[in-house]
Design an enzyme around this catalytic site. Structure first.
Site, PDB file in Angstrom:
ATOM      1  N   ASP A  60      -1.271  12.803  -8.057  1.00  0.00           N
ATOM      2  CA  ASP A  60      -1.197  11.437  -8.193  1.00  0.00           C
ATOM      3  C   ASP A  60       0.436  11.178  -8.561  1.00  0.00           C
ATOM      4  O   ASP A  60       0.759  11.621 -10.022  1.00  0.00           O
ATOM      5  CB  ASP A  60      -1.907  10.764  -9.540  1.00  0.00           C
ATOM      6  N   TYR A 153       7.538  -6.114  -3.704  1.00  0.00           N
ATOM      7  CA  TYR A 153       7.469  -4.852  -2.870  1.00  0.00           C
ATOM      8  C   TYR A 153       8.804  -4.586  -2.196  1.00  0.00           C
ATOM      9  O   TYR A 153       9.459  -3.470  -2.019  1.00  0.00           O
ATOM     10  CB  TYR A 153       6.601  -5.013  -1.875  1.00  0.00           C
ATOM     11  N   LYS A 157      11.482  -1.215  -2.014  1.00  0.00           N
ATOM     12  CA  LYS A 157      11.968  -0.568  -1.098  1.00  0.00           C
ATOM     13  C   LYS A 157      13.459  -0.603  -0.949  1.00  0.00           C
ATOM     14  O   LYS A 157      14.208   0.198  -0.374  1.00  0.00           O
ATOM     15  CB  LYS A 157      11.264  -1.255   0.214  1.00  0.00           C
TER      16      LYS A 157
HETATM   17  P1  NAP Z   1      -1.433   3.646   3.537  1.00  0.00           P
HETATM   18  O1  NAP Z   1      -2.223   3.603   4.303  1.00  0.00           O
HETATM   19  O2  NAP Z   1      -1.983   2.563   2.124  1.00  0.00           O
HETATM   20  O3  NAP Z   1      -1.070   4.885   2.474  1.00  0.00           O
HETATM   21  C1  NAP Z   1      -0.522   5.033   1.584  1.00  0.00           C
HETATM   22  C2  NAP Z   1      -0.459   6.693   1.112  1.00  0.00           C
HETATM   23  O4  NAP Z   1       0.138   6.609  -0.129  1.00  0.00           O
HETATM   24  C3  NAP Z   1      -1.756   7.176   1.010  1.00  0.00           C
HETATM   25  O5  NAP Z   1      -1.763   8.583   1.635  1.00  0.00           O
HETATM   26  C4  NAP Z   1      -1.977   7.372  -0.482  1.00  0.00           C
HETATM   27  O6  NAP Z   1      -2.793   8.261  -0.853  1.00  0.00           O
HETATM   28  C5  NAP Z   1      -0.441   7.407  -0.982  1.00  0.00           C
HETATM   29  N1  NAP Z   1      -0.405   7.127  -2.200  1.00  0.00           N
HETATM   30  C6  NAP Z   1      -0.436   5.874  -2.786  1.00  0.00           C
HETATM   31  N2  NAP Z   1      -0.268   5.666  -4.129  1.00  0.00           N
HETATM   32  C7  NAP Z   1      -0.129   6.974  -4.473  1.00  0.00           C
HETATM   33  C8  NAP Z   1       0.116   7.866  -5.696  1.00  0.00           C
HETATM   34  N3  NAP Z   1       0.098   7.366  -7.043  1.00  0.00           N
HETATM   35  N4  NAP Z   1       0.252   9.241  -5.635  1.00  0.00           N
HETATM   36  C9  NAP Z   1       0.139   9.853  -4.611  1.00  0.00           C
HETATM   37  N5  NAP Z   1       0.057   9.236  -3.484  1.00  0.00           N
HETATM   38  C10 NAP Z   1      -0.219   7.930  -3.402  1.00  0.00           C
HETATM   39  O7  NAP Z   1       0.000   3.064   3.889  1.00  0.00           O
HETATM   40  P2  NAP Z   1       0.682   3.021   5.076  1.00  0.00           P
HETATM   41  O8  NAP Z   1       0.391   1.665   5.668  1.00  0.00           O
HETATM   42  O9  NAP Z   1       0.323   4.333   6.123  1.00  0.00           O
HETATM   43  O10 NAP Z   1       2.182   3.133   4.690  1.00  0.00           O
HETATM   44  C11 NAP Z   1       2.942   4.225   4.723  1.00  0.00           C
HETATM   45  C12 NAP Z   1       4.338   4.089   4.373  1.00  0.00           C
HETATM   46  O11 NAP Z   1       4.835   3.063   5.276  1.00  0.00           O
HETATM   47  C13 NAP Z   1       4.425   3.328   2.872  1.00  0.00           C
HETATM   48  O12 NAP Z   1       5.831   3.787   2.447  1.00  0.00           O
HETATM   49  C14 NAP Z   1       4.429   1.758   3.349  1.00  0.00           C
HETATM   50  O13 NAP Z   1       5.309   1.218   2.181  1.00  0.00           O
HETATM   51  C15 NAP Z   1       5.397   1.985   4.731  1.00  0.00           C
HETATM   52  N6  NAP Z   1       5.211   0.796   5.347  1.00  0.00           N
HETATM   53  C16 NAP Z   1       4.062   0.374   6.005  1.00  0.00           C
HETATM   54  C17 NAP Z   1       3.962  -0.760   6.901  1.00  0.00           C
HETATM   55  C18 NAP Z   1       2.677  -1.286   7.405  1.00  0.00           C
HETATM   56  O14 NAP Z   1       2.621  -2.152   8.079  1.00  0.00           O
HETATM   57  N7  NAP Z   1       1.676  -0.391   7.400  1.00  0.00           N
HETATM   58  C19 NAP Z   1       5.035  -1.491   7.088  1.00  0.00           C
HETATM   59  C20 NAP Z   1       6.170  -1.029   6.570  1.00  0.00           C
HETATM   60  C21 NAP Z   1       6.472  -0.072   5.646  1.00  0.00           C
HETATM   61  P3  NAP Z   1      -4.371   8.372  -1.612  1.00  0.00           P
HETATM   62  O15 NAP Z   1      -5.027   7.165  -1.120  1.00  0.00           O
HETATM   63  O16 NAP Z   1      -4.884   9.841  -1.152  1.00  0.00           O
HETATM   64  O17 NAP Z   1      -3.758   8.390  -3.168  1.00  0.00           O
END
Ligand code: NAP
Length: 252
Positions: A60, A153, A157
């Protein structure tokens, strides 16, 4: 043929969404990949799918000292560290003027402070190894533009976009390249859930896609391809940049 034999990549947030695809792509490119996240069940499953060289290390990242412990465990188990993908983050939506302090702090704890701590810990290992390295910060199109209710957010970022440039300049003499990948809306379980909760999911999906010049949202593999490039020797002369993976959204 693996492009990167015996190179090690650490992907934070590798237990879900985009992080899984980044881990898969880096594994395909020949890296030994360590994925991290809080969920041991999902992390073990991801590492199992990636194959025998992959590992999951639970963390975490909001806990004090967690980034340093994670990086040390990575080096202990995989032998070294060449690439850090700072991908772990949480989403936040809320009316800016009414957002409680605790929510602002929680967003920054994960998206900014933990990511900075990971960059520091990984950078120290790369400095000690003396062979350079690559750090890739996953930011967002929202690091650069304003969207109502996404201010906190965006700020979390935007700080990482600024740090990408500052760290690139400061770490260049060590041969450590620091770049960002800024995804637009991406087809993850979170996106699917959000769409399904709208009054007319099909119309919402159409509306989202119609605002993007290339006419569709990103797939996780689109984001992973940009990360793989920045991690590769082909990007040896590239540092301090942010690659938008947004179908042209920011170009409008
Ligand atoms: P996601 O499916 O919600 O995954 C987030 C990941 O972060 C999970 O593996 C989670 O692991 C981990 N995480 C969250 N809090 C944590 C903590 N306190 N300690 C350790 N690990 C933690 O997100 P995603 O959509 O794939 O996004 C991935 C990246 O892309 C992020 O940086 C997000 O801001 C960026 N992004 C996403 C989008 C989109 O549309 N999806 C758009 C722009 C940017 P656990 O659940 O196992 O803790």
């Amino acid at each position: 043929m693996p492009q990167h034999p015996s190179r090690v990549a650490l992907v934070t947030g590798g237990t879900s969404g985009i992080g899984i695809e980044i881990a898969r792509r880096l594994t395909d490119d020949g890296f030994t990949v360590v994925v991290s996240g809080r969920s041991r069940a999902r992390g073990d499953a991801v590492a199992g799918d990636l194959g025998p060289t992959a590992r999951f290390i639970g963390a975490d990242l909001t806990e004090s000292g967690a980034a340093e412990k994670l990086v040390q465990a990575c080096v202990h188990q995989a032998g070294r560290l060449d690439v850090l993908v700072n991908n772990a983050a949480i989403d936040h939506t809320g009316v800016l003027l009414d957002t409680p302090d605790a929510e602002i702090r929680a967003t920054f704890e994960t998206n900014t402070f933990a990511a900075i701590a990971c960059l520091q810990a990984a950078g120290r290992v790369m400095r000690r190894q003396g062979e350079g390295g690559a750090i890739i910060n996953i930011t967002s199109r929202l690091a650069s533009i304003g969207v109502p209710t996404m201010g906190v957010y965006s700020a979390s970022k935007g700080a990482m976009l600024a740090l990408t440039k500052a760290a690139a300049v400061e770490l260049a003499p060590l041969g450590i390249r620091v770049n960002a990948v800024a995804p637009g809306m991406t087809n993850t379980p979170l996106y699917a859930q959000w769409v399904s909760e709208q009054a007319d999911p099909a119309e919402t999906a159409r509306h989202v896609a119609s605002a993007i010049p290339l006419g569709r949202i990103a797939e996780p593999a689109d984001v992973a391809a940009a990360v793989a490039y920045l991690a590769s020797p082909g990007a040896a002369y590239i540092t301090g940049v942010s690659i938008p993976v947004d179908g042209g959204y920011l170009a409008q």
